[in-house]
Scaffold this motif. Structure first.
Motif, short mmCIF file in Angstrom:
data_model
loop_
_atom_site.label_atom_id
_atom_site.label_comp_id
_atom_site.label_asym_id
_atom_site.label_seq_id
_atom_site.Cartn_x
_atom_site.Cartn_y
_atom_site.Cartn_z
N ASN A 116 -3.06 1.96 -1.80
CA ASN A 116 -1.67 2.65 -1.20
C ASN A 116 -1.52 4.26 -1.35
O ASN A 116 -0.59 4.75 -0.80
CB ASN A 116 -0.80 2.08 -2.02
N GLU A 167 3.94 4.07 -7.48
CA GLU A 167 3.55 3.86 -5.95
C GLU A 167 3.86 5.00 -5.33
O GLU A 167 3.43 5.29 -4.16
CB GLU A 167 4.36 2.66 -5.37
N ARG A 197 5.38 0.00 2.59
CA ARG A 197 4.36 -0.79 2.05
C ARG A 197 5.24 -1.57 1.09
O ARG A 197 6.43 -1.52 0.82
CB ARG A 197 3.37 0.03 1.42
N THR A 198 4.31 -2.34 0.10
CA THR A 198 5.04 -3.30 -0.81
C THR A 198 4.20 -3.03 -2.18
O THR A 198 3.17 -2.44 -2.13
CB THR A 198 4.75 -4.85 -0.51
N ALA A 237 -1.41 -2.75 8.53
CA ALA A 237 -1.78 -2.92 6.96
C ALA A 237 -3.58 -3.39 7.30
O ALA A 237 -3.81 -3.80 8.27
CB ALA A 237 -1.26 -3.86 6.31
#
Length: 271
Positions: free
Chosen positions: A179, A206, A189-190, A76
């Motif tokens: 993202n 997302e 991912r979050t 990340a």
């Protein structure tokens, strides 16, 4: 607010850019909307002589015991950081900032209110916008260190050097833009749930895919028992899209039909 809209001609140059570094507190509302608190600000007497702006990238370097060296794998991008030092002076050698106190102690109190003191509603340190020349940075204080020099006979400081470090704070809308690099759904991912969010809305924002299969994958990855029972602030793991993994969530089934009487059409059963 743009550079050309900043008030106070004595603090801006001919192009409308700030002559002095300006720190302004701001709040982040639902959906990531930013609201500046223009009355809670601090302007430096003397601009920093040096300014450090850092970018970091995180990698996964975990390897099995006894294994050969592992190629670092991208994990990340980490928040940006900005650090610098400023000098506060009450000897009369430096011009005071209009509208701000001249005493060093009072200047530090004002600076602390802008960057350090806890915000009552949130119960945590504030968000701060840094603005100077062409620089604009949104973040939060990481550290603040003060060294005093020169004192009045009663011990009050006449000069202080303050070292400040800030870590970048992104809004949810900016996080979604970041993202987009993973829009192919090939990376884990979050995402942070906002008030009123559901698994469907998270998937739509997302992943650009709110199909039941994608919702089920996200629910399974987070051990959720419901697709709608999310709380604001919950962090969800968004797994890579996969067509191979079976989900614990069953797809909606059509209503069963009851046997029809002779000569009458079939009717759906009541649930």
């Amino acid at each position: 607010m743009s550079f050309n809209e900043l008030p106070g001609s004595d603090t801006t140059d001919d192009e409308g850019q700030l002559k002095r570094l300006l720190m302004t507190r701001y709040t982040v509302g639902q959906g990531g909307a930013i609201t500046l608190e223009d009355e809670v600000k601090f302007e430096t007497q003397i601009n920093p002589s040096e300014f450090k702006h850092s970018h970091r990238v995180g990698y996964n370097t975990t390897s099995d015991m006894g294994a050969a060296k592992t190629e670092p794998k991208f994990a990340a991008t980490e928040p940006e950081e900005v650090s610098f030092s400023i000098v506060l002076d009450d000897t009369g050698a430096v011009e005071d900032v209009p509208g701000q106190p001249s005493e060093v102690k009072s200047q530090i109190d004002l600076l602390s209110k802008v960057v350090y003191d806890y915000v009552n509603d949130a119960g945590e340190p504030p968000h701060v916008r840094l603005l100077w020349g062409t620089l604009i940075f949104f973040g939060r204080l990481r550290s603040m260190s003060t060294q005093y020099s020169l004192f009045k006979p009663n011990g009050d400081p006449l000069r202080a050097k303050i070292e400040l470090s800030f870590v970048g704070a992104s809004s949810s809308s900016k996080n979604r833009l970041v993202n987009q690099r993973a829009s192919s759904n090939t990376m884990t991912r979050t995402a942070t749930a906002q008030e009123g969010d559901t698994v469907a809305s998270i998937c739509a924002q997302e992943c650009k895919d709110d199909s039941f299969e994608r919702q089920a994958q996200v629910a399974d990855a987070n051990n959720l028992s419901s697709l709608t029972d999310l709380k604001a602030g919950d962090t969800l793991v968004i797994p890579p899209k996969s067509n191979d993994k079976a989900s614990d969530f069953a797809a909606p089934q059509p209503l069963p039909t009851l046997p029809a009487a002779k000569g009458a059409p079939a009717a759906p059963a009541r649930v």
